[in-house]
Enzyme design. Structure first.
Site, PDB file in Angstrom:
ATOM      1  N   HIS A 175     -37.891   9.569   8.300  1.00 45.43           N
ATOM      2  CA  HIS A 175     -38.982  10.671   8.341  1.00 45.43           C
ATOM      3  C   HIS A 175     -40.224  10.120   8.168  1.00 45.43           C
ATOM      4  CE1 HIS A 175     -36.302  13.866   8.827  1.00 45.43           C
ATOM      5  NE2 HIS A 175     -35.260  13.600   8.053  1.00 45.43           N
ATOM      6  N   ASP A 215     -45.822  11.823  11.232  1.00 48.73           N
ATOM      7  CA  ASP A 215     -45.280  12.679  12.199  1.00 48.73           C
ATOM      8  C   ASP A 215     -46.265  13.442  13.275  1.00 48.73           C
ATOM      9  OD1 ASP A 215     -42.844  12.588  11.202  1.00 48.73           O
ATOM     10  OD2 ASP A 215     -42.937  14.804  10.186  1.00 48.73           O
TER      11      ASP A 215
END
Length: 382
Positions: free
Chosen positions: A122, A152
């Site tokens: 992540h 991200d």
């Protein structure tokens, strides 16, 4: 709009892929999101301007449906780990044989090769592996990730969108598509080029949180106000620093030199005491219209109502009264025209999309009855 006529197939995934697809949709691309059967749709809520087709890609007939779609589009955006699309017989080698003009954008965490290419991760993991996380945090504290924005969406979504733009431009000269290996580790590292390029000039020689631009300087940090709110200070240049000192009601002749790093900790304490004596609104009034580089730290509840943003129309509201930022940048001739409609339901446009790509009603009915596709039929409110 700038991307009018560009057709995109976006394979549903977590936040980075959907945001990349939303950027393309905001600027005019026709984005078709391929959802899993029975899924909840885009849990990232970044489906603005897209249509949804639900297909079971794990079944050969579902994969065949996607191959037919990809034969007639410009871009495929896929967010999976290395090798997943190949197992489904949907890799770039297969799709580009049928459609040589296809731009195949692969947005992953660690990239298509390398020992981490097949493992999960992540934002915080990508940020850590890029080296950037080691630079972020307060002095004496653990490194901390700035939400999940940097890897991200910065190193992932935006870098991938840039890659798609460059591939589309290159295609105008060669007529050929290409494969884009966009990954969040390298994208974030690339964003940090300034840190690398200034590594030897002294900007980052102190431990984390004690440097000029990481919260170490008293004139480049945030301060709490009397009402528990915050002000941001970025008075780097001497002339701006003098205006900061003036606004704080201090005498520069009685203070250490601005760049005396040994005095920075005590100066931060002195500034903190002064800022704590007035409210955020009072400090805004003092520094309004000056070049002291002092601004309020606006909350999400405040930001859309700030005069500057209202004057520019920086935030928009959709039909459900949800507020979000206007697409950026603002193009003078072909600005983005974001959709104000709700995000699509899973499979809401399955039938329409298949018909557009030449599927007959008989084929669609058979695929639906065999649960290869899913059609979400909206019920009228009577």
């Amino acid at each position: 709009m700038a991307l009018r006529g560009v057709r995109v197939v976006e394979l549903a995934g977590l936040a980075p892929g959907p945001f990349c697809g939303m950027i393309l949709a905001d600027f005019g691309a026709q984005v078709m999101r391929v959802d899993r059967l029975g899924s909840r749709g885009d849990i990232s809520h970044l489906g603005r301007g897209k249509r949804s087709i639900a297909v079971d890609l794990k079944r050969p007939r579902g994969a065949a449906v996607l191959r037919r779609l990809c034969a007639g589009v410009d871009v495929v955006l896929e967010p999976f780990r290395s090798g997943v699309m190949e197992k489904l017989q949907l890799g770039p080698e297969i799709l580009q044989q049928v459609n040589p003009k296809l731009i195949y954008a692969r947005l992953s965490g660690f990239g298509q090769t390398g020992r981490f290419s097949g493992v999960a991760g992540h934002d915080i993991n990508y940020l850590a592996l890029s080296g950037v996380l080691s630079k972020i945090g307060r002095s004496g504290e653990n490194p901390y990730a700035p939400l999940n924005l940097l890897a991200d969406f910065g190193g992932g979504s935006l870098i991938c969108a840039l890659g798609i733009m460059m591939a589309l431009f290159e295609r105008t000269r060669t007529g050929k598509g290409q494969v884009i290996d966009a990954n969040m580790v390298e994208g974030t590292a690339y964003l940090s080029s300034f840190l690398w390029k200034t590594h030897k000039v002294g900007l980052w020689e102190q431990p984390r949180g004690q440097n000029l631009l990481d919260g170490g300087a008293p004139f480049y940090t945030t301060y709490r106000t009397a009402d528990g709110e915050f002000m941001a200070v970025g008075a780097l240049e001497p002339q701006f620093y003098e205006l900061l000192i003036k606004g704080l009601g201090l005498n520069s002749a009685e203070l250490p030199n601005q760049m005396s790093t040994a005095d920075w900790p005590e100066m931060k304490k002195k500034f903190a005491v002064v800022f704590a004596k007035k409210t955020k609104a009072e400090w805004c009034q003092i520094f309004e219209g000056t070049d002291a580089c002092v601004t309020p730290v606006l909350t999400f509840e405040e930001v859309a109502h700030h005069d500057h943003h209202k004057e520019r129309g920086s935030f928009i509201s959709d039909e459900e009264q949800g507020v979000s930022p206007r697409p950026a940048p603002l193009l003078s001739s072909t600005p983005a025209t974001p959709s104000f409609k709700r995000d699509p339901f899973v499979g809401e446009h399955t039938e329409d999309i298949l018909k557009e790509f030449g599927f007959s009603q008989e084929e669609i009915d058979r695929l639906n009855s065999d649960k290869i596709i899913e059609i979400h039929e909206l019920k009228a409110n009577l």
